[in-house]
Design an enzyme around this catalytic site. Structure first.
Site, short mmCIF file in Angstrom:
data_model
loop_
_atom_site.label_atom_id
_atom_site.label_comp_id
_atom_site.label_asym_id
_atom_site.label_seq_id
_atom_site.Cartn_x
_atom_site.Cartn_y
_atom_site.Cartn_z
N ASP A 138 0.82 -1.21 0.00
CA ASP A 138 0.00 0.00 0.00
C ASP A 138 0.86 1.26 0.00
OD1 ASP A 138 -2.95 1.15 0.85
OD2 ASP A 138 -1.34 2.25 1.85
N VAL A 163 -5.31 2.54 0.10
CA VAL A 163 -5.34 1.95 -1.23
C VAL A 163 -5.75 0.49 -1.15
CG1 VAL A 163 -4.03 1.57 -3.35
CG2 VAL A 163 -3.54 3.56 -1.93
N ASP A 164 -5.26 -0.22 -0.15
CA ASP A 164 -5.69 -1.61 0.04
C ASP A 164 -7.20 -1.69 0.27
OD1 ASP A 164 -3.50 -3.30 -0.28
OD2 ASP A 164 -2.76 -2.92 1.72
N VAL A 165 -7.73 -0.80 1.07
CA VAL A 165 -9.16 -0.82 1.38
C VAL A 165 -9.99 -0.54 0.13
CG1 VAL A 165 -10.99 0.30 2.69
CG2 VAL A 165 -8.80 -0.21 3.80
N GLY A 168 -9.87 -3.50 -2.10
CA GLY A 168 -10.76 -4.55 -1.62
C GLY A 168 -12.21 -4.30 -1.98
#
Length: 371
Positions: A138, A163-165, A168
């Site tokens: 991220d 960014v990961d969230v 997802g």
């Protein structure tokens, strides 16, 4: 019955983007089997402190409603169990480095042979082409994807792996779209989501400024590039934000502050004018706001219809959400969890299982696979 009851998801993902996507789908009723490395498990099991009763809160954040099986994918017998799971599943989610699943005999082509109706979701940092060898972290995505260039005063990351969230969320949306297609066609398909692509999409107006007008946005701290006043202001005791997004709200703000003359000033009559005269206007507003506390202004401005709010820490944020009836936290078998924010009248999110211990559901998984 939950919205996704009857769906089986083979979750080969770890850390954040993939586990967040599969948890959201699990909350809506899907059975998620989390495949983890023996003895070690998901990396986030050891990402602490903080801990809750010896368990890393990072892991607890994104792994409820799942069952865990520990498989060594380098071991032929365990790999056959994984293949049996793929053959049985409706959805597969993975976020290994590109090529890893292929080397394990679990790549898209092999999975499709086992299960033509499978929805196969791959999450990578930068795609499977020229960016395949770039590490999908991220922080790296925030840096090279431009987010840090427009955050804070520059070279500042977001306070969470945003960014990961976002990736997802995009992955979960892609899976649902592919499942809908399968309902009408009987065909599975590949879903591919990248950290970089998700970030560029999530930068919305900042990305649009570049793509549509060739403007490269710069960091502006807590200010908005296109709206004034829309930033952090000091008060008599602590900072707050004001987001007067149109001329009417600005006039109301000025009236509540006891400065109606500012709204009558030709320099500030329109938003474009306020953006051009940002520095002088902000100085005038700051002087007025310094006369009362943040809570006093929050009450007065909110009652008048001016969007604003104090800068809360997380404890105060959860208190606010609870006071507003949003029920932001739930208890799942003694483990505190952040509630799923999606509200469905007929098929609400369910909290069936606490985050699993490593390998605790080995027998359950093998039973449904007939192994």
């Amino acid at each position: 019955m939950s919205a996704l009851s009857g769906l089986l998801i083979a979750d080969f993902s770890r850390v954040l983007a993939g586990p967040y996507a599969t948890m959201l789908l699990a909350d809506l009723g899907a059975d998620v089997v989390k495949v983890e490395r023996p003895d070690v498990g998901d990396d986030t099991r050891s990402w602490g402190p903080p801990y809750a009763d010896g368990e890393a809160t990072y892991f607890l954040a994104v792994n409820r409603n799942k069952r865990s099986i520990a498989l060594d994918l380098q071991d032929p017998a365990d790999r056959e169990t994984a293949r049996a799971l793929v053959a049985r599943a409706d959805v597969l989610v993975e976020n290994f480095r590109p090529g890893t699943m292929d080397r394990l005999g679990l790549g898209y082509d092999a999975a499709r042979e086992l299960n033509p109706g499978l929805v196969y979701c791959s999450i990578t940092g930068f795609g499977t082409g020229e960016g395949a060898d770039l590490p999908g972290y991220d922080l790296i995505a925030q840096a090279v994807g431009g987010l840090m260039s427009v955050t804070g005063d520059g070279a500042t990351k977001a306070g969470v792996a945003l960014v990961d969230v976002v990736t997802g969320l995009h992955a979960a949306l892609g899976v649902l779209a592919a499942l809908r297609h399968r309902e009408t066609s009987g065909e599975g398909q590949r879903v591919e989501v990248t950290l970089l692509g998700s970030l560029l999409s999530a930068l919305v107006n900042q990305s649009s400024a570049y793509v549509a007008a060739g403007v490269v946005p710069k960091a502006m701290g807590n200010r908005h590039p296109s709206i004034v006043p829309y930033e952090v202001f000091g008060t008599a005791d602590r900072p707050m934000v004001i987001a007067a997004g149109n001329d009417r709200q600005f006039r109301t703000l000025c009236a509540v502050l006891g400065r109606p003359d500012l709204a009558e000033d030709d320099r500030y009559a329109t938003n474009a004018g306020r953006v051009a005269a940002r520095e002088t206007l902000v100085a005038e507003l700051s002087d007025a706001l310094a006369r009362r506390t943040a809570d006093e202004w929050f009450t007065a401005l909110t009652e008048a219809g001016v969007p604003c709010g104090p800068i809360n820490d997380l404890a105060a944020a959860f208190d606010l959400a609870a006071a507003l009836g949003l029920s932001p936290a739930v208890d799942v078998d003694g483990v505190g969890q952040i509630a799923n924010p999606v509200r469905l009248d007929a098929t609400p999110a369910e909290y069936r299982l606490r985050p699993p211990a490593l390998g605790q559901d080995d027998a359950w998984v093998r039973e449904i696979l007939g192994r």
